[in-house]
Design a protein around this motif. Sequence first.
Motif, PDB file in Angstrom:
ATOM      1  N   PHE A  71       0.852  -1.182   0.000  1.00  0.00           N
ATOM      2  CA  PHE A  71       0.000   0.000   0.000  1.00  0.00           C
ATOM      3  C   PHE A  71       0.890   1.234   0.000  1.00  0.00           C
ATOM      4  O   PHE A  71       2.090   1.144   0.265  1.00  0.00           O
ATOM      5  N   SER A  72       0.311   2.385  -0.309  1.00  0.00           N
ATOM      6  CA  SER A  72       1.060   3.640  -0.364  1.00  0.00           C
ATOM      7  C   SER A  72       0.278   4.741   0.334  1.00  0.00           C
ATOM      8  O   SER A  72      -0.950   4.815   0.218  1.00  0.00           O
ATOM      9  N   VAL A  73       1.017   5.585   1.041  1.00  0.00           N
ATOM     10  CA  VAL A  73       0.436   6.784   1.623  1.00  0.00           C
ATOM     11  C   VAL A  73       0.734   7.935   0.670  1.00  0.00           C
ATOM     12  O   VAL A  73       1.901   8.230   0.389  1.00  0.00           O
ATOM     13  N   ILE A  74      -0.309   8.576   0.173  1.00  0.00           N
ATOM     14  CA  ILE A  74      -0.163   9.661  -0.801  1.00  0.00           C
ATOM     15  C   ILE A  74      -0.532  10.967  -0.103  1.00  0.00           C
ATOM     16  O   ILE A  74      -1.673  11.143   0.323  1.00  0.00           O
ATOM     17  N   ALA A  88      12.983   7.379  -4.798  1.00  0.00           N
ATOM     18  CA  ALA A  88      14.203   6.768  -4.274  1.00  0.00           C
ATOM     19  C   ALA A  88      13.811   5.865  -3.120  1.00  0.00           C
ATOM     20  O   ALA A  88      12.676   5.906  -2.634  1.00  0.00           O
ATOM     21  N   GLY A  89      14.757   5.064  -2.697  1.00  0.00           N
ATOM     22  CA  GLY A  89      14.491   4.210  -1.556  1.00  0.00           C
ATOM     23  C   GLY A  89      14.218   5.031  -0.307  1.00  0.00           C
ATOM     24  O   GLY A  89      14.599   6.201  -0.208  1.00  0.00           O
ATOM     25  N   ALA A  90      13.539   4.426   0.666  1.00  0.00           N
ATOM     26  CA  ALA A  90      13.213   5.116   1.913  1.00  0.00           C
ATOM     27  C   ALA A  90      13.517   4.204   3.093  1.00  0.00           C
ATOM     28  O   ALA A  90      13.454   2.975   2.990  1.00  0.00           O
ATOM     29  N   THR A 106       9.593   1.428   1.935  1.00  0.00           N
ATOM     30  CA  THR A 106      10.583   1.023   0.935  1.00  0.00           C
ATOM     31  C   THR A 106      11.003   2.131  -0.003  1.00  0.00           C
ATOM     32  O   THR A 106      12.133   2.146  -0.483  1.00  0.00           O
ATOM     33  N   SER A 107      10.105   3.071  -0.294  1.00  0.00           N
ATOM     34  CA  SER A 107      10.453   4.145  -1.230  1.00  0.00           C
ATOM     35  C   SER A 107       9.656   5.387  -0.893  1.00  0.00           C
ATOM     36  O   SER A 107       8.626   5.335  -0.232  1.00  0.00           O
ATOM     37  N   GLN A 151      12.663   8.819   5.780  1.00  0.00           N
ATOM     38  CA  GLN A 151      13.428   9.696   4.894  1.00  0.00           C
ATOM     39  C   GLN A 151      13.882   8.945   3.650  1.00  0.00           C
ATOM     40  O   GLN A 151      14.058   7.729   3.662  1.00  0.00           O
ATOM     41  N   SER A 152      14.025   9.722   2.580  1.00  0.00           N
ATOM     42  CA  SER A 152      14.460   9.134   1.310  1.00  0.00           C
ATOM     43  C   SER A 152      15.982   9.001   1.288  1.00  0.00           C
ATOM     44  O   SER A 152      16.683   9.579   2.122  1.00  0.00           O
ATOM     45  N   LEU A 153      16.451   8.248   0.305  1.00  0.00           N
ATOM     46  CA  LEU A 153      17.889   8.219   0.071  1.00  0.00           C
ATOM     47  C   LEU A 153      18.337   9.561  -0.479  1.00  0.00           C
ATOM     48  O   LEU A 153      17.559  10.276  -1.108  1.00  0.00           O
TER      49      LEU A 153
END
Length: 429
Positions: A71-74, A88-90, A106-107, A151-153
Motif C-alpha cells: 500500500f502507499s500513503v499519498i 528513491a528508496g526510503a 521502501t520508497s 526519509q528518502s535516500l
Amino acid sequence: MFKVRFCQFFRNLSALLFLLIITQFQLSAQQLDATFSVEPGNLGNFRLKMVLNQPATFQFSGNYSNVQNAFSVIIKNVYNSAPSGGFAGATGLTYTTSGGKSGSATSMGTYAATYGPFIHTTDEVIAFSLAPSTTIASGETLTIPAGTVIQSLPGNYTAGQTFNAGPYTAVIANSAFSGVGATMIPTPVSNTAPTIGGASAGQTVNDNATISPFSAITVADADGDNLTATITLDNNAKGIITGASSGSGPYTITSRTPAAMQTALRALVFNPTDNRTATSETTTFTVVVNDGTDTDTDNTTTVIASAVAPTVTSVSSSTGNGTYKVGDAIAVTVTFSEAVTVTGSLQLTLETGSVDRVINYTSGTGSSTLTFSYTVQAGDNNADLDYVATNSLGLNGGTIKDAGGKDAILTLAIPGAANSLGANKALVI
C-alpha cells in the motif's frame, strides 16, 4: 525546516470524502501531523525527511498481499511545483499490523506523471512493503508511532525545495492505485478523569430550615474539559434541591468549566422534608462529575435533618373586643408553628377573677389553629381577658403532635405579653 499539518475535516464525526471527477473512487481525507525538511546527504546532495508528530493509525479496508508494494500513503499537494528527484528508496519504519503482519517503508518521492485522482506530480508518496507470502486482512490496523522518522535516500531534492502552504490531506491507496486501501482512524487521546474533593459528612439542619450541603466542595479537571454533574438523593422523599439546571431527583447541572461547576455545586440548597420523623433523619447525596470521557463519583456528603417540635406562636380570640356578661360565649384560639393533630380533651386556664375558668378544646385538629370555647359565668371579672400563666395550656390526658409524631411544646408567652391572649374583653357579673 518547514512544518506542514495534514488536516481532517469534521473531526470526530466522519472523514471528509473528495468527489472524484475522472473515476467513481472516493478518497478519504486523513489527519496527520508531520514536519518535513530537506536534509543534507553525502556528496552535497539532499534527502527529504518526514517526522510524524502524532501517532497515525490506519485500518485496512481490503486484503493486501505482497504483490508490488502492499500500500502507499499519498500526501496531497505538498509542493508548489513538482520536485526534480522522482522516487528513491526510503528508510525509517519497520511496522507490524494488529494481525502480526510485518513490513517496512521502501520508497519515497514523487511521480513524474498524474495517475487519475490518486497521484499528482505535486504529491508525496511513501510506499510500504509486506513480507513475502503474507496477506493483510481487511480490518487489521497499523499504527505509526509519534516521533517516527521516514526519509528518502540522498539525491532527489535540493536545498531550496519549497512546500505548499496547505492545508494538506493524505490518502492511502492500494498497490494498483485503483481504490482506497485503508482509512485512518482517530488515535485515542489520553484523558485525566475529573476529581471531587471537599465533601462533608454529618452536616446538621432543622427540618424546617435549609442548608447548602456542598458549600465547601471542590471539582477539578486536569485537562480543563467542561464538566456535567448529577446529584442523587438516597431517597427523594427526604427533601428537594434547588439551584440545579434540571431534575427532581436526580438533579443535573449542565456542561460548564470546572470553576463554574464548582460554583454551581456550592450554590445548591437542600430543603429537608418537614415532619418525616419525630427525631432526625440522614440524607446521603451522590455526586457524579463527568468530563465527557471519564467520571468521578463521591457519596461522602450527608445531612442530618432534626425534627423541630411544634410551638405555640400566639393565643387570641376571634370574638370581637367588648364587654361581656354571664352566658356570653367567647372563642379562644391557640396557634402553633405548624399543623398539629390533637387527641383527647385539651384545656386552657383563663384568668377570670377570684375563680379561674378552665375551658375545653372544641376544634382544629389537622391545622395550626386550635379553638377553645369559653362561656362567661357569674363572678367572672377581668378588665382584659387573658390566660393565667405560661403553663395554662394542658393536655388533660390528650396529645398534640406534628405530622412526624413530634410532641408539641405547650409553653405560652407570659400573660400580658404581645402574643398572649390580651383580648380586651372586659368581663362583668
